[in-house]
Motif scaffolding. Structure first.
Motif, PDB file in Angstrom:
ATOM      1  N   ILE A   1      -0.959  -5.410   4.413  1.00 49.29           N
ATOM      2  CA  ILE A   1      -0.877  -4.599   5.604  1.00 49.29           C
ATOM      3  C   ILE A   1      -1.832  -4.509   6.728  1.00 49.29           C
ATOM      4  CG2 ILE A   1      -0.140  -2.127   6.254  1.00 49.29           C
ATOM      5  CD1 ILE A   1       1.024  -1.913   3.294  1.00 49.29           C
ATOM      6  N   LYS A   2      -2.997  -4.704   6.333  1.00 49.90           N
ATOM      7  CA  LYS A   2      -3.960  -4.656   7.471  1.00 49.90           C
ATOM      8  C   LYS A   2      -3.838  -6.005   8.289  1.00 49.90           C
ATOM      9  CE  LYS A   2      -7.822  -3.118   9.520  1.00 49.90           C
ATOM     10  NZ  LYS A   2      -7.699  -2.051  10.442  1.00 49.90           N
ATOM     11  N   VAL A   3      -3.536  -7.093   7.497  1.00 48.57           N
ATOM     12  CA  VAL A   3      -3.586  -8.477   8.115  1.00 48.57           C
ATOM     13  C   VAL A   3      -2.318  -8.349   9.055  1.00 48.57           C
ATOM     14  CG1 VAL A   3      -2.841 -10.719   7.786  1.00 48.57           C
ATOM     15  CG2 VAL A   3      -4.432  -9.656   6.303  1.00 48.57           C
ATOM     16  N   LEU A   4      -1.134  -7.726   8.697  1.00 52.52           N
ATOM     17  CA  LEU A   4       0.130  -7.610   9.388  1.00 52.52           C
ATOM     18  C   LEU A   4      -0.037  -6.640  10.739  1.00 52.52           C
ATOM     19  CD1 LEU A   4       2.752  -7.257   6.384  1.00 52.52           C
ATOM     20  CD2 LEU A   4       2.642  -9.260   8.105  1.00 52.52           C
ATOM     21  N   GLU A   5      -0.891  -5.721  10.418  1.00 52.19           N
ATOM     22  CA  GLU A   5      -1.362  -4.822  11.586  1.00 52.19           C
ATOM     23  C   GLU A   5      -2.081  -5.435  12.691  1.00 52.19           C
ATOM     24  OE1 GLU A   5      -2.212   0.024  11.802  1.00 52.19           O
ATOM     25  OE2 GLU A   5      -3.502  -1.327  10.131  1.00 52.19           O
ATOM     26  N   GLU A   6      -3.023  -6.275  12.070  1.00 51.00           N
ATOM     27  CA  GLU A   6      -3.922  -7.007  13.008  1.00 51.00           C
ATOM     28  C   GLU A   6      -3.130  -8.202  13.697  1.00 51.00           C
ATOM     29  OE1 GLU A   6      -7.278  -8.383  10.268  1.00 51.00           O
ATOM     30  OE2 GLU A   6      -7.945  -6.387  10.454  1.00 51.00           O
ATOM     31  N   ALA A   7      -2.226  -8.504  12.972  1.00 52.83           N
ATOM     32  CA  ALA A   7      -1.507  -9.583  13.844  1.00 52.83           C
ATOM     33  C   ALA A   7      -0.259  -9.000  14.830  1.00 52.83           C
ATOM     34  CB  ALA A   7      -0.666 -10.244  12.740  1.00 52.83           C
ATOM     35  N   GLY A   8      -0.390  -7.700  14.846  1.00 55.68           N
ATOM     36  CA  GLY A   8       0.640  -6.806  15.629  1.00 55.68           C
ATOM     37  C   GLY A   8       1.981  -6.794  15.167  1.00 55.68           C
ATOM     38  N   LEU A   9       2.106  -7.338  13.946  1.00 52.22           N
ATOM     39  CA  LEU A   9       3.661  -7.152  13.230  1.00 52.22           C
ATOM     40  C   LEU A   9       4.202  -5.784  12.845  1.00 52.22           C
ATOM     41  CD1 LEU A   9       3.409 -10.586  11.597  1.00 52.22           C
ATOM     42  CD2 LEU A   9       4.955 -10.139  13.383  1.00 52.22           C
ATOM     43  N   LEU A  10       3.080  -4.996  12.249  1.00 49.73           N
ATOM     44  CA  LEU A  10       3.378  -3.475  12.149  1.00 49.73           C
ATOM     45  C   LEU A  10       2.417  -2.519  12.920  1.00 49.73           C
ATOM     46  CD1 LEU A  10       1.644  -2.106   9.906  1.00 49.73           C
ATOM     47  CD2 LEU A  10       2.783  -3.674   8.298  1.00 49.73           C
ATOM     48  N   SER A  11       3.020  -1.420  12.962  1.00 47.90           N
ATOM     49  CA  SER A  11       2.149  -0.204  13.313  1.00 47.90           C
ATOM     50  C   SER A  11       2.127   0.504  12.302  1.00 47.90           C
ATOM     51  CB  SER A  11       2.544   0.355  14.610  1.00 47.90           C
ATOM     52  OG  SER A  11       3.992   0.534  14.537  1.00 47.90           O
ATOM     53  N   ARG A  12       1.157   1.632  12.096  1.00 46.40           N
ATOM     54  CA  ARG A  12       1.034   2.434  10.973  1.00 46.40           C
ATOM     55  C   ARG A  12       0.577   3.865  11.653  1.00 46.40           C
ATOM     56  NH1 ARG A  12      -2.886   1.202   6.075  1.00 46.40           N
ATOM     57  NH2 ARG A  12      -3.503  -0.624   7.334  1.00 46.40           N
ATOM     58  N   THR A  13       1.421   4.918  11.152  1.00 43.83           N
ATOM     59  CA  THR A  13       0.880   6.112  11.490  1.00 43.83           C
ATOM     60  C   THR A  13       0.437   6.872  10.125  1.00 43.83           C
ATOM     61  OG1 THR A  13       3.156   6.981  11.275  1.00 43.83           O
ATOM     62  CG2 THR A  13       2.441   6.276  13.367  1.00 43.83           C
ATOM     63  N   VAL A  14      -0.366   7.861  10.353  1.00 39.77           N
ATOM     64  CA  VAL A  14      -0.649   8.664   9.260  1.00 39.77           C
ATOM     65  C   VAL A  14      -0.117   9.894   9.255  1.00 39.77           C
ATOM     66  CG1 VAL A  14      -2.750   9.292   7.616  1.00 39.77           C
ATOM     67  CG2 VAL A  14      -2.703   7.136   9.061  1.00 39.77           C
ATOM     68  N   ARG A  15       0.520  10.379   8.459  1.00 44.24           N
ATOM     69  CA  ARG A  15       1.027  11.968   8.363  1.00 44.24           C
ATOM     70  C   ARG A  15       0.266  12.521   7.014  1.00 44.24           C
ATOM     71  NH1 ARG A  15       7.103  10.567   9.489  1.00 44.24           N
ATOM     72  NH2 ARG A  15       6.527   9.940  11.532  1.00 44.24           N
ATOM     73  N   GLY A  16      -0.742  13.217   7.124  1.00 42.58           N
ATOM     74  CA  GLY A  16      -1.434  13.855   5.978  1.00 42.58           C
ATOM     75  C   GLY A  16      -2.108  12.678   5.444  1.00 42.58           C
ATOM     76  N   ARG A  17      -1.755  12.462   3.906  1.00 40.55           N
ATOM     77  CA  ARG A  17      -2.165  11.098   2.906  1.00 40.55           C
ATOM     78  C   ARG A  17      -0.982  10.230   3.167  1.00 40.55           C
ATOM     79  NH1 ARG A  17      -4.532  13.759  -2.408  1.00 40.55           N
ATOM     80  NH2 ARG A  17      -4.077  11.526  -2.783  1.00 40.55           N
ATOM     81  N   THR A  18       0.014  10.204   3.832  1.00 42.26           N
ATOM     82  CA  THR A  18       0.925   9.448   3.941  1.00 42.26           C
ATOM     83  C   THR A  18       0.803   8.164   4.859  1.00 42.26           C
ATOM     84  OG1 THR A  18       2.537  10.611   2.707  1.00 42.26           O
ATOM     85  CG2 THR A  18       3.460   8.722   3.788  1.00 42.26           C
ATOM     86  N   HIS A  19       0.741   7.016   4.873  1.00 44.07           N
ATOM     87  CA  HIS A  19       0.748   5.868   5.663  1.00 44.07           C
ATOM     88  C   HIS A  19       2.086   5.395   5.856  1.00 44.07           C
ATOM     89  CE1 HIS A  19      -3.931   5.251   5.950  1.00 44.07           C
ATOM     90  NE2 HIS A  19      -3.550   6.325   5.155  1.00 44.07           N
ATOM     91  N   LEU A  20       2.773   5.717   7.230  1.00 43.95           N
ATOM     92  CA  LEU A  20       3.937   5.035   7.203  1.00 43.95           C
ATOM     93  C   LEU A  20       3.756   3.777   8.401  1.00 43.95           C
ATOM     94  CD1 LEU A  20       6.105   8.186   8.071  1.00 43.95           C
ATOM     95  CD2 LEU A  20       6.083   6.878   6.116  1.00 43.95           C
ATOM     96  N   CYS A  21       4.369   2.779   7.796  1.00 43.48           N
ATOM     97  CA  CYS A  21       4.440   1.405   8.378  1.00 43.48           C
ATOM     98  C   CYS A  21       5.944   1.327   9.464  1.00 43.48           C
ATOM     99  CB  CYS A  21       4.213   0.315   7.573  1.00 43.48           C
ATOM    100  SG  CYS A  21       2.649   0.624   6.737  1.00 43.48           S
ATOM    101  N   ARG A  22       5.707   0.783  10.412  1.00 45.64           N
ATOM    102  CA  ARG A  22       7.081   0.258  11.064  1.00 45.64           C
ATOM    103  C   ARG A  22       6.827  -0.931  11.596  1.00 45.64           C
ATOM    104  NH1 ARG A  22       5.541   3.346  14.888  1.00 45.64           N
ATOM    105  NH2 ARG A  22       6.022   5.488  13.864  1.00 45.64           N
ATOM    106  N   LEU A  23       7.952  -1.722  11.675  1.00 45.29           N
ATOM    107  CA  LEU A  23       7.955  -3.091  12.232  1.00 45.29           C
ATOM    108  C   LEU A  23       7.598  -3.149  13.933  1.00 45.29           C
ATOM    109  CD1 LEU A  23       8.359  -6.208  11.908  1.00 45.29           C
ATOM    110  CD2 LEU A  23      10.954  -5.887  12.373  1.00 45.29           C
TER     111      LEU A  23
END
Length: 116
Positions: free
Chosen positions: A53-75
């Motif tokens: 997920i970190k690789v995808l995030e660094e490539a700009g393919l996904l964004s991640r938001t944190v809600r409490g302990r939950t990490h939500l990923c979106r394209l």
């Protein structure tokens, strides 16, 4: 600007080179998912999934938001648009090549010639 674009494309192609990451992107095309949901289809730990997920995030393919302990990923498909544009150039190139070949073959066929 060109170097930055080139680096971005390199990162996107690197991210997409792995089948696990491609599948994660496919899953995100349907809806946003948690890290746990993205990891579920694979025989891997959450830590390993997080690395993908970190690789995808660094490539700009996904964004991640944190809600409490939950990490939500979106394209984030904007990076895919630059890949599509890059591939489009080669699609036009090959279309021209095939059109030229078709003209030659039709001409030979019209003359009753042999293509070999």
């Amino acid at each position: 600007m060109v170097e930055q674009n080139s680096e971005r494309l390199d990162n996107v192609f690197h991210a997409l080179a792995d089948p696990t990451r491609r599948e994660m992107i496919r899953q995100l095309a349907d809806r946003e998912r948690t890290v746990t949901e993205l990891a579920a289809p694979f025989d891997m730990s959450l830590a390993a999934a997080s690395k993908h997920i970190k690789v995808l995030e660094e490539a700009g393919l996904l964004s991640r938001t944190v809600r409490g302990r939950t990490h939500l990923c979106r394209l984030d498909a904007e990076s895919l648009a630059s890949v599509y544009e890059w591939i489009g150039f080669y699609e036009r190139f090959w279309t021209k090549q095939f059109d030229a070949l078709e003209r030659v073959l039709r001409e030979q066929d019209r003359k009753g010639g042999d293509a070999t």
